[in-house]
Write a protein that holds these residues in place. Structure first.
Motif, PDB file in Angstrom:
ATOM      1  N   LYS A  36      -5.137  10.849   0.337  1.00  0.00           N
ATOM      2  CA  LYS A  36      -3.702   9.966   0.323  1.00  0.00           C
ATOM      3  C   LYS A  36      -4.513   8.742   0.331  1.00  0.00           C
ATOM      4  O   LYS A  36      -3.512   8.317  -0.934  1.00  0.00           O
ATOM      5  N   THR A  79      -4.573   6.440  -2.833  1.00  0.00           N
ATOM      6  CA  THR A  79      -3.973   4.935  -2.814  1.00  0.00           C
ATOM      7  C   THR A  79      -4.591   3.932  -3.241  1.00  0.00           C
ATOM      8  O   THR A  79      -4.668   3.124  -4.562  1.00  0.00           O
ATOM      9  N   GLY A 123       1.097   3.714  -3.078  1.00  0.00           N
ATOM     10  CA  GLY A 123       0.027   5.401  -3.126  1.00  0.00           C
ATOM     11  C   GLY A 123       1.864   6.226  -2.465  1.00  0.00           C
ATOM     12  O   GLY A 123       1.392   6.886  -2.444  1.00  0.00           O
ATOM     13  N   VAL A 131       0.801  -1.135  -0.306  1.00  0.00           N
ATOM     14  CA  VAL A 131      -0.442  -0.189  -0.019  1.00  0.00           C
ATOM     15  C   VAL A 131       1.009   1.709   0.866  1.00  0.00           C
ATOM     16  O   VAL A 131       0.683   1.970  -0.862  1.00  0.00           O
TER      17      VAL A 131
END
Length: 480
Positions: free
Chosen positions: A442, A446, A90, A86
């Protein structure tokens, strides 16, 4: 002890470390970049060799236990691998670094087993100090330092005027900048305090007391340091405690406080620690389980391959039109009266427009587009103001109408050395969604990248005078 088993264990341990390094390479490299480029985290270079030395000191205790791989840590390994993927997709470096340097001690625990890991518990936990985290404390520490130094200056009768983080005395003006926050001093003190308490104390109470001292001492010391710099400047009419003197006093004071911290530790030291003798320890057995080790390797390889697969993905629509925005009820102007500019990194396109407020060009709207898959729309590198030109007074939430929808937007109140006062709002537009929270933006970006739905986004930043009510503004598409 069978030397063949010793060699096999060494091969397994080395293979595990190499797999960790190979599949979490980007987490290691980005961390090293921060260690090297940011003086706050220079100490991180010493964490890994210090950990190795601490394990070396405990080798007798370590090998007195049976070395037996365990699969229980898989319950931590899998979530940490997911967190890494992740973070990589991201571009959330904090996630990558937490996963990378937490996974290493967990993998060692997996290979050597519960009892052996328990014997080197502190060295394994000490590895977490390699995670470059703590910059988020800078604004908080700046405010504490400014409050404390102003209080001390008033106590000794120095006339002053405080404007945000600017402190003005008759001799001149001082800014409690990021470098004056003492965050580097604060983090290093905690690292040294934790290491010293492990090496010097047996009593858990003494360990807790000393670590607590290492947390609060640098904060108090930094307040005294800033107070001393300003007070010396006041007494010498700015002849001393400015420029190079400022830096020299800072480094000297830092060294002095570390010496004081270690002196306090010596006074509290458990004298028995140095003379503690261990009897002859019988070595435990090495019981390698190939199937368990292979399963751990398979998990690492699978997640590593998943992570690298995203580096091949590109956004399809990389040439779409730039959607310009306008403040509908303000008139655009060309003459720039407001000297303000954010710092935006790696945008694909950027537009800046001024607007008339109270017969002057003093409102600004900046738009930046990020449409590449590997571009970082939500980044700590995108700064709302330049620290040398503006100082943060406070933050608040205000209403702003964006695309005909009332949104609650975080607003920063800023002031300049010349007492120009503005407030700055920031929000994002991603795949048609308006997001005012940096964290939510954010995570949303992501998610879109993880599901390969990301089509780019915009960062919008608006600066207006203190006196302007943002709820009266409407941010809309500009079709002209």
């Amino acid at each position: 002890m069978d030397k063949r088993l010793d060699r096999e264990f060494g091969v397994v341990l080395l293979s595990t470390l190499l797999l960790w390094l190979a599949f979490f390479w980007q987490g290691v490299v980005t961390a090293i970049d921060i260690w090297w480029g940011n003086e706050i985290f220079n100490h991180c270079f010493f964490v890994l060799p210090t950990t190795a030395y601490l394990i070396y000191l405990k080798q007798d205790s370590l090998f007195s236990n049976n070395i037996k791989p365990t699969l229980l840590p898989l319950f931590a390994i899998v979530p940490l691998c997911v967190l890494y993927v992740v973070g990589r997709v991201g571009d959330i470096q904090l996630f990558m670094h937490i996963a990378t340097f937490t996974l290493l001690p967990v993998l060692i625990w997996t290979i050597i087993g519960h009892n052996a890991a328990k014997s080197i518990l502190f060295p394994l936990v000490f590895l977490l100090f390699a995670i470059p985290v703590g910059e988020q404390l800078i604004p908080f520490l700046q405010e504490i330092t400014a409050d404390g130094s102003v209080a001390l200056l008033k106590m000794v009768g120095v006339p002053l005027y405080r404007n945000g983080l600017y402190i003005e005395i008759p001799a001149g003006r001082f800014l409690v900048a990021e470098a004056c926050s003492g965050v580097s001093f604060f983090i290093v003190s905690i690292v040294i305090g934790s290491l010293f308490s492990y090496l010097s104390f047996v009593s858990p109470a003494k360990k807790l007391i000393f670590v607590t001292i290492s947390v609060f001492l640098p904060v108090v010391a930094n307040i005294i340091r800033v107070f001393g710099i300003i007070y010396i400047a006041h007494k010498t009419d700015m002849e001393y405690a400015a420029g190079a003197d400022h830096l020299i006093y800072g480094w000297f004071f830092f060294a002095f406080v570390i010496v004081c911290l270690l002196g306090i530790g010596e006074l509290l030291r458990d004298k028995g620690v140095e003379t503690e003798q261990h009897g002859e320890m019988q070595r435990g057995n090495i019981q390698l389980n190939v199937k368990k080790v292979a399963l751990v390797y398979f998990v690492l390889i699978a997640f590593g391959a998943w992570s690298w697969s995203y580096s091949l993905y590109k956004t399809e629509n990389t040439t779409r039109a730039f959607n310009t925005k306008d403040i509908a009820n303000l008139k655009a102007c060309d003459d720039e009266q407001l000297y303000w500019q954010p710092k935006i990194e790696n945008a694909d396109k950027q537009v800046r427009q001024q607007y008339i407020v109270n017969s002057q060009c003093q409102a600004v709207l900046v738009q930046a587009e990020f449409h590449r898959f590997d571009s970082e729309l939500v980044s700590g590198l995108n700064l709302l103001y330049v620290e040398k030109e503006w100082s943060l007074v406070r933050t608040d939430n205000e209403i702003l109408v964006i695309d005909e929808v009332a949104q609650t937007v975080p607003v920063l109140y800023l002031t300049s050395p010349h007492e120009k006062k503005i407030k700055v709002a920031r929000w994002y537009e991603v795949n048609g969604q308006v997001l005012t929270s940096t964290i939510k933006a954010k995570l949303y970006v992501t998610y879109l990248k993880m599901t390969r739905q990301y089509d780019g986004g915009q960062l919008l930043i608006m600066a207006v005078p203190y006196t302007l009510d943002t709820s009266t503004l409407q941010i809309t598409e500009n079709y002209e």
